[in-house]
Motif scaffolding. Structure first.
Motif, PDB file in Angstrom:
ATOM      1  N   ALA A 292       0.834  -1.207   0.000  1.00 56.83           N
ATOM      2  CA  ALA A 292       0.000   0.000   0.000  1.00 56.83           C
ATOM      3  C   ALA A 292       0.869   1.257   0.000  1.00 56.83           C
ATOM      4  CB  ALA A 292      -0.933  -0.011   1.216  1.00 56.83           C
ATOM      5  N   ILE A 293       1.984   1.234   0.735  1.00 58.29           N
ATOM      6  CA  ILE A 293       2.896   2.382   0.769  1.00 58.29           C
ATOM      7  C   ILE A 293       3.510   2.615  -0.602  1.00 58.29           C
ATOM      8  CG2 ILE A 293       5.108   3.192   1.696  1.00 58.29           C
ATOM      9  CD1 ILE A 293       4.311   1.818   4.360  1.00 58.29           C
ATOM     10  N   ILE A 294       3.913   1.523  -1.262  1.00 58.56           N
ATOM     11  CA  ILE A 294       4.472   1.653  -2.615  1.00 58.56           C
ATOM     12  C   ILE A 294       3.426   2.217  -3.560  1.00 58.56           C
ATOM     13  CG2 ILE A 294       5.377   0.365  -4.589  1.00 58.56           C
ATOM     14  CD1 ILE A 294       6.672  -1.574  -2.598  1.00 58.56           C
ATOM     15  N   SER A 295       2.186   1.754  -3.403  1.00 61.68           N
ATOM     16  CA  SER A 295       1.102   2.245  -4.269  1.00 61.68           C
ATOM     17  C   SER A 295       0.883   3.740  -4.084  1.00 61.68           C
ATOM     18  CB  SER A 295      -0.184   1.468  -3.970  1.00 61.68           C
ATOM     19  OG  SER A 295      -1.257   1.947  -4.758  1.00 61.68           O
ATOM     20  N   ARG A 296       1.013   4.220  -2.832  1.00 60.74           N
ATOM     21  CA  ARG A 296       0.761   5.637  -2.559  1.00 60.74           C
ATOM     22  C   ARG A 296       1.913   6.521  -3.010  1.00 60.74           C
ATOM     23  NH1 ARG A 296      -1.671   3.753   2.304  1.00 60.74           N
ATOM     24  NH2 ARG A 296       0.241   4.077   3.509  1.00 60.74           N
ATOM     25  N   TRP A 297       3.153   6.091  -2.761  1.00 58.87           N
ATOM     26  CA  TRP A 297       4.275   6.999  -2.932  1.00 58.87           C
ATOM     27  C   TRP A 297       5.338   6.504  -3.921  1.00 58.87           C
ATOM     28  CZ3 TRP A 297       2.357  10.999  -0.638  1.00 58.87           C
ATOM     29  CH2 TRP A 297       1.629  10.873   0.559  1.00 58.87           C
ATOM     30  N   GLY A 298       5.232   5.290  -4.395  1.00 55.95           N
ATOM     31  CA  GLY A 298       6.294   4.726  -5.224  1.00 55.95           C
ATOM     32  C   GLY A 298       6.214   5.131  -6.677  1.00 55.95           C
ATOM     33  N   ASN A 299       7.315   4.908  -7.383  1.00 63.08           N
ATOM     34  CA  ASN A 299       7.339   5.090  -8.829  1.00 63.08           C
ATOM     35  C   ASN A 299       6.553   3.971  -9.498  1.00 63.08           C
ATOM     36  OD1 ASN A 299       9.077   7.411  -9.066  1.00 63.08           O
ATOM     37  ND2 ASN A 299      10.795   6.079  -8.475  1.00 63.08           N
ATOM     38  N   PRO A 300       6.000   4.205 -10.684  1.00 59.62           N
ATOM     39  CA  PRO A 300       5.376   3.108 -11.439  1.00 59.62           C
ATOM     40  C   PRO A 300       6.425   2.045 -11.769  1.00 59.62           C
ATOM     41  CG  PRO A 300       4.797   5.250 -12.375  1.00 59.62           C
ATOM     42  CD  PRO A 300       5.885   5.509 -11.373  1.00 59.62           C
ATOM     43  N   ALA A 301       6.029   0.799 -11.737  1.00 55.93           N
ATOM     44  CA  ALA A 301       6.958  -0.310 -11.986  1.00 55.93           C
ATOM     45  C   ALA A 301       7.231  -0.447 -13.471  1.00 55.93           C
ATOM     46  CB  ALA A 301       6.393  -1.598 -11.416  1.00 55.93           C
ATOM     47  N   VAL A 302       7.990   0.502 -14.016  1.00 56.22           N
ATOM     48  CA  VAL A 302       8.278   0.516 -15.450  1.00 56.22           C
ATOM     49  C   VAL A 302       9.145  -0.671 -15.842  1.00 56.22           C
ATOM     50  CG1 VAL A 302       9.349   1.828 -17.314  1.00 56.22           C
ATOM     51  CG2 VAL A 302       8.058   3.023 -15.521  1.00 56.22           C
ATOM     52  N   SER A 303      10.161  -0.946 -15.033  1.00 55.90           N
ATOM     53  CA  SER A 303      11.062  -2.067 -15.306  1.00 55.90           C
ATOM     54  C   SER A 303      11.692  -2.509 -13.995  1.00 55.90           C
ATOM     55  CB  SER A 303      12.161  -1.673 -16.295  1.00 55.90           C
ATOM     56  OG  SER A 303      13.087  -0.787 -15.684  1.00 55.90           O
ATOM     57  N   SER A 304      12.463  -3.588 -14.062  1.00 54.42           N
ATOM     58  CA  SER A 304      13.128  -4.090 -12.851  1.00 54.42           C
ATOM     59  C   SER A 304      14.201  -3.126 -12.363  1.00 54.42           C
ATOM     60  CB  SER A 304      13.745  -5.464 -13.118  1.00 54.42           C
ATOM     61  OG  SER A 304      14.729  -5.370 -14.148  1.00 54.42           O
ATOM     62  N   ASP A 305      14.678  -2.233 -13.251  1.00 54.62           N
ATOM     63  CA  ASP A 305      15.707  -1.272 -12.863  1.00 54.62           C
ATOM     64  C   ASP A 305      15.123   0.011 -12.261  1.00 54.62           C
ATOM     65  OD1 ASP A 305      17.865  -2.843 -13.597  1.00 54.62           O
ATOM     66  OD2 ASP A 305      17.810  -2.133 -15.679  1.00 54.62           O
ATOM     67  N   THR A 306      13.807   0.160 -12.274  1.00 60.02           N
ATOM     68  CA  THR A 306      13.176   1.362 -11.743  1.00 60.02           C
ATOM     69  C   THR A 306      13.257   1.378 -10.221  1.00 60.02           C
ATOM     70  OG1 THR A 306      11.610   1.383 -13.584  1.00 60.02           O
ATOM     71  CG2 THR A 306      11.055   2.729 -11.659  1.00 60.02           C
ATOM     72  N   TYR A 307      13.659   2.521  -9.673  1.00 61.24           N
ATOM     73  CA  TYR A 307      13.674   2.649  -8.212  1.00 61.24           C
ATOM     74  C   TYR A 307      12.246   2.592  -7.688  1.00 61.24           C
ATOM     75  CZ  TYR A 307      18.591   4.061  -8.278  1.00 61.24           C
ATOM     76  OH  TYR A 307      19.952   4.081  -8.440  1.00 61.24           O
ATOM     77  N   ILE A 308      12.074   1.914  -6.549  1.00 56.64           N
ATOM     78  CA  ILE A 308      10.739   1.804  -5.961  1.00 56.64           C
ATOM     79  C   ILE A 308      10.254   3.167  -5.484  1.00 56.64           C
ATOM     80  CG2 ILE A 308       9.439   0.864  -4.006  1.00 56.64           C
ATOM     81  CD1 ILE A 308      10.995  -1.704  -4.291  1.00 56.64           C
ATOM     82  N   PHE A 309      11.129   3.919  -4.834  1.00 57.17           N
ATOM     83  CA  PHE A 309      10.735   5.241  -4.336  1.00 57.17           C
ATOM     84  C   PHE A 309      11.302   6.342  -5.217  1.00 57.17           C
ATOM     85  CE2 PHE A 309      10.427   2.470  -0.571  1.00 57.17           C
ATOM     86  CZ  PHE A 309       9.097   2.705  -0.243  1.00 57.17           C
ATOM     87  N   ARG A 310      10.763   7.529  -5.071  1.00 57.55           N
ATOM     88  CA  ARG A 310      10.951   8.607  -6.048  1.00 57.55           C
ATOM     89  C   ARG A 310      12.256   9.385  -5.895  1.00 57.55           C
ATOM     90  NH1 ARG A 310      10.017  13.559  -3.563  1.00 57.55           N
ATOM     91  NH2 ARG A 310       8.967  13.463  -1.531  1.00 57.55           N
ATOM     92  N   PHE A 311      13.050   9.113  -4.909  1.00 61.31           N
ATOM     93  CA  PHE A 311      14.156  10.006  -4.571  1.00 61.31           C
ATOM     94  C   PHE A 311      15.404   9.788  -5.414  1.00 61.31           C
ATOM     95  CE2 PHE A 311      11.462   9.442  -0.868  1.00 61.31           C
ATOM     96  CZ  PHE A 311      11.184  10.756  -0.517  1.00 61.31           C
ATOM     97  N   MET A 312      15.769   8.546  -5.667  1.00 59.70           N
ATOM     98  CA  MET A 312      17.022   8.241  -6.359  1.00 59.70           C
ATOM     99  C   MET A 312      16.872   8.358  -7.872  1.00 59.70           C
ATOM    100  SD  MET A 312      19.724   7.434  -4.577  1.00 59.70           S
ATOM    101  CE  MET A 312      20.248   6.835  -2.958  1.00 59.70           C
TER     102      MET A 312
END
Length: 406
Positions: A292-312
């Motif tokens: 649920a936390i990822i759904s609220r604040w995470g990046n879309p799961a574009v690929s396996s290389d995508t960072y889960i959170f928006r900062f990096m």
């Protein structure tokens, strides 16, 4: 003339004719040759060509011969000692003979800082830098290894304590300094007989164990908190860290969707990535609350290389990434302080998520080996120290046992 040779290293007395002195004489020096490189060590004796000829003809009572023999014996002894220890180098010989001002404690620290930066160990870089800055505040910018004695360390520790440094901080600084001294000993820059630490020297005081874990009651209040979106996001980062085996923020912000494997998050602690014997892969269940936390604040799961959170982002080097993590932690701690005030619970920080995970597990009856594996500790002893001490609730509960006769 005096000569010595061992394992490809030659030591001999020479007349240095490269530059004549104003008195018309040349300096007598000890020449050390190794791998086609020479180093010259002065004896303090000057000679003319005739004096040198007489000396070469074994006039052993010639002027200055006593000084020359003493210097030759000292250099030969240093060479033999280093060869016995397997640490010979011309630079080390210069330092040990007292002829080099280029290598001291300050330079040794800067070498470690440079190595940490090259290897991407930014936290270690900051630890060395902080220790060096505080050492220089105490003893200046030219600290010789020979000056570090047990008494010197005792005074240094008192100096830091008088400045308000905690026992834990003094412990960290001293352990960092000890590591630098150990390396200097191993590489032959200083002799083991002058080692200042240990049972017969300065014993580093242990830092106090910080009890910074939240209780389950406080964690429940925190998870139910409603407030401004900015505060809720940082609250959720803390909760994610807590639920993800107490993952530290650097590792959490570095997670990619490729770390999600079969309903779990697999990661390696950056702190132990360079540990001897290899790093452990830590497995944390991806719970519904974490999803649920990822759904609220995470990046879309574009690929396996995508960072889960928006900062990096991948455009940052190691130093920039570390600065980013520190800024996120600073903002998160400020938000958590506000939330704690609104909820009426003790002030806590991002680091308390890891302690809270371990403490809740322990008080719920989970076996210590499992907790240790979840935390990625190298041994059960580390985990035991991590959980050392008891809180007020423990003392009250155990005190009641004294009169519980039912």
């Amino acid at each position: 003339m005096l000569k010595f040779s061992r394992k490809g290293i030659s030591v001999s007395v020479v007349l240095d004719r490269r530059r004549i002195k104003v008195n018309g004489m040349y300096p007598v020096k000890i020449e050390v040759v190794w791998n086609r490189k020479q180093k010259y060590f002065p004896t303090g004796v000057d000679m003319s060509e005739n004096d040198w000829k007489r000396l070469s003809e074994k006039h052993r009572k010639s002027y200055g011969m006593e000084e020359i023999e003493e210097c030759f014996s000292r250099i030969r002894g240093e060479v033999s000692d280093m060869l016995d220890k397997g640490v010979f180098s011309l630079e080390v010989l210069e330092v040990r003979s007292g002829r080099s001002k280029r290598f001291n404690v300050n330079k040794a620290f800067r070498q470690e800082m440079e190595r940490c930066m090259q290897e991407g160990r930014i936290n270690s870089f900051y630890r060395y830098r902080s220790t060096l800055l505080n050492l220089e505040r105490y003893a200046g910018e030219d600290i010789q290894f020979s000056s570090i004695t047990a008494a010197w360390l005792e005074r240094c520790g008192d100096f830091w304590a008088d400045e308000g440094k905690s026992a834990t901080t003094v412990c960290i600084y001293m352990k960092t300094l000890k590591g630098v001294v150990n390396k200097a000993v191993a590489e032959g820059y200083i002799k083991g007989v002058s080692y200042p630490f240990g049972r017969n020297g300065y014993v580093i005081p242990k830092g106090a164990v910080r009890k910074i874990a939240l209780s389950k009651e406080h964690i429940k209040k925190l998870m139910n908190y409603k407030g401004p979106a900015a505060l809720e996001e940082y609250r959720d980062l803390w909760v994610f860290s807590y639920l993800c085996n107490g993952i530290n923020f650097k590792d959490m912000l570095s997670l990619r969707y490729g770390n999600v494997v079969d309903g779990e998050i697999w990661f390696i602690r950056s702190k132990t990535r360079y540990a001897y014997g290899g790093s452990k892969i830590i497995h944390a269940v991806l719970s519904p609350q974490m999803r649920a936390i990822i759904s609220r604040w995470g990046n879309p799961a574009v690929s396996s290389d995508t960072y889960i959170f928006r900062f990096m982002d991948d455009g940052k080097n190691e130093l920039d990434a570390e600065i980013l993590v520190r800024n996120v932690i600073r903002r998160c701690n400020a938000a958590l302080k506000k939330i704690a005030g609104q909820l009426g619970i003790p002030v806590f920080t991002t680091y308390s998520a890891r302690h809270s995970f371990a403490t809740v597990m322990q008080r719920s009856g989970v076996d210590l080996p499992y907790i240790s594996e979840c935390l990625g500790h190298s041994s059960l002893a580390v985990t035991k120290n991590y959980l050392a001490g008891f809180c007020k609730e423990d003392r009250l509960r155990n005190s009641a046992l004294l009169t519980d006769f039912d």
